[in-house]
Design an enzyme around this catalytic site. Structure first.
Site, PDB file in Angstrom:
ATOM      1  CD  GLU A  14     -21.406  25.790 -14.340  1.00  0.00           C
ATOM      2  OE1 GLU A  14     -20.190  26.332 -14.032  1.00  0.00           O
ATOM      3  OE2 GLU A  14     -22.567  26.525 -14.148  1.00  0.00           O
ATOM      4  CE  LYS A  38     -26.557  33.263  -7.250  1.00  0.00           C
ATOM      5  NZ  LYS A  38     -25.798  32.102  -8.154  1.00  0.00           N
TER       6      LYS A  38
HETATM    7  N1  PSU Z   1     -23.976  32.079 -11.606  1.00  0.00           N
HETATM    8  C1  PSU Z   1     -24.065  31.279 -10.682  1.00  0.00           C
HETATM    9  N2  PSU Z   1     -23.391  30.322 -10.287  1.00  0.00           N
HETATM   10  C2  PSU Z   1     -22.013  30.036 -10.852  1.00  0.00           C
HETATM   11  C3  PSU Z   1     -21.858  30.986 -11.960  1.00  0.00           C
HETATM   12  C4  PSU Z   1     -22.728  31.686 -12.337  1.00  0.00           C
HETATM   13  O1  PSU Z   1     -25.047  31.409 -10.042  1.00  0.00           O
HETATM   14  O2  PSU Z   1     -21.310  29.049 -10.601  1.00  0.00           O
HETATM   15  C5  PSU Z   1     -20.666  30.375 -12.756  1.00  0.00           C
HETATM   16  C6  PSU Z   1     -20.820  29.896 -13.972  1.00  0.00           C
HETATM   17  O3  PSU Z   1     -19.893  28.813 -14.283  1.00  0.00           O
HETATM   18  C7  PSU Z   1     -20.987  30.829 -15.379  1.00  0.00           C
HETATM   19  C8  PSU Z   1     -19.930  31.827 -14.532  1.00  0.00           C
HETATM   20  O4  PSU Z   1     -20.800  30.343 -16.641  1.00  0.00           O
HETATM   21  O5  PSU Z   1     -19.952  31.639 -13.201  1.00  0.00           O
HETATM   22  C9  PSU Z   1     -20.029  33.078 -15.288  1.00  0.00           C
HETATM   23  O6  PSU Z   1     -18.835  33.779 -14.779  1.00  0.00           O
HETATM   24  P1  PSU Z   1     -18.486  35.267 -15.416  1.00  0.00           P
HETATM   25  O7  PSU Z   1     -19.694  35.926 -15.177  1.00  0.00           O
HETATM   26  O8  PSU Z   1     -17.394  35.622 -15.176  1.00  0.00           O
HETATM   27  O9  PSU Z   1     -18.737  35.326 -17.177  1.00  0.00           O
END
Ligand code: PSU
Ligand code: MN
Length: 306
Positions: free
Chosen positions: A27, A162
């Site tokens: 990603e 996390k």
């Molecule tokens: N969690 C991490 N590192 C990240 C992300 C999440 O530990 O870089 C990023 C990923 O791209 C994930 C996104 O798909 O955040 C999720 O964002 P949201 O919670 O807004 O859906």
């Protein structure tokens, strides 16, 4: 043949796919929003190297100038890393609009799964996925990543979720959506910076071959959804539970006090946790991504032999 007019598959990736060789998707939000420059670029390039060393071809995914890209050049990775959060974080709702407008987008787990699937890539390595946020019973902040896992047939290899998230509710949601949660070498869900969370996974698997066989069976029966592999951070890079939990609690309190919401929540929490821990969490984050990249490449190699 790729009939998708919006998609550009990098020649090296297209050749590997056509020849039935292993490919691993990566990603780009982790580059632009997940880590600071220049560590983000360095990490992204190292991840690609680790995937090659383990026998697969890397395909970092992003949207550039309105084109869905499966496979970036090192220059494009540098561009994403430098522009950082100035690039739009692109979720499912954004893809068609970015294409129509010819704009850039950093792909989350959601959009990376979508574009990987369009390109014919079945295995994707990342750090952590989005999930059900703490307090979601009132905010309704649930990551689109969970919906995508329920509907797109890609195996996502991560280091668990996390504890900025509500891990229990995240597991409940995945169960509802029909997503198997697999622990790699563990029966316990890893919590990204730590190897343990107190929550169990659905299945324990111990080899890339087992992971590949599960993916093969899912594809053979034409299932729509994905699979989530949770790979614990290597022991030597894990963080003390109290340190990381204190940092997360502080970051969440600041996030609520500032009224941050929507797509800005996760990047804010990631950046604050890294600042509060004085960079220790960034070092751990980088190592767990390397660990996931190696497992994903080995799984892709095993998958191509089936
Ligand atoms: N969690 C991490 N590192 C990240 C992300 C999440 O530990 O870089 C990023 C990923 O791209 C994930 C996104 O798909 O955040 C999720 O964002 P949201 O919670 O807004 O859906
Ligand atoms: Mn959200």
């Amino acid at each position: 043949m790729n009939m998708n007019q919006c998609l550009d598959v990098k020649p090296e990736v297209a050749e590997a796919l056509a020849a039935g060789k292993p490919v691993v998707a990566l990603e780009s939000t982790i580059i632009s929003h997940g880590m600071p420059y220049p560590q983000n670029v360095e990490t992204a390039l190292n991840v690609e190297r680790i995937i090659r060393e383990n026998g697969a071809v890397p395909a970092t995914i992003a949207v550039i100038g309105g084109r869905l890209k499966a496979g970036l050049t090192p220059e494009e990775i540098e561009y994403f890393g430098k522009k950082g959060t100035a690039i739009r974080k692109a979720s499912r709702r954004d893809l068609a609009i970015l294409c129509a407008k010819g704009q850039d987008g950093a792909t989350t787990v959601t959009t990376t799964m979508m574009i990987a699937h369009m390109a014919g890539i079945s295995i994707f390595a990342t750090g952590g996925i989005g999930g059900v946020h703490r307090g979601a019973e009132t905010t309704m902040d649930i990551s689109a990543d969970l919906e995508e896992l329920g509907q797109t047939p890609v195996m996502v290899i991560c280091a668990g979720a996390k504890s900025i998230l509500d891990l229990g509710l995240t597991l409940e949601y995945l169960e509802t959506k029909g997503v198997p949660v697999i622990g790699y070498g563990t029966e316990e869900l890893p919590a990204f910076y730590t190897r343990r969370s107190g929550f169990g996974v659905d299945y324990r698997m111990d080899t890339p071959e087992e992971l590949a066989a599960a993916l093969r069976a899912s594809k053979d029966m034409g299932l729509r959804g994905g699979m989530l592999v949770t790979n614990p951070i290597p022991e030597e890079y894990a963080m003390p539970l109290e340190t990381i939990n204190a940092a997360i609690d502080q970051a969440i309190a600041e996030c609520n006090a500032k009224g941050i919401h929507g797509k800005d929540t996760t990047p804010f929490l990631l950046a604050r946790v890294a600042e509060i821990t004085g960079g220790d969490s960034l070092a751990s984050n980088i190592q767990l991504v390397y660990n996931n990249a190696a497992l994903a490449a080995r799984t892709a190699v095993a998958f191509c032999k089936l």
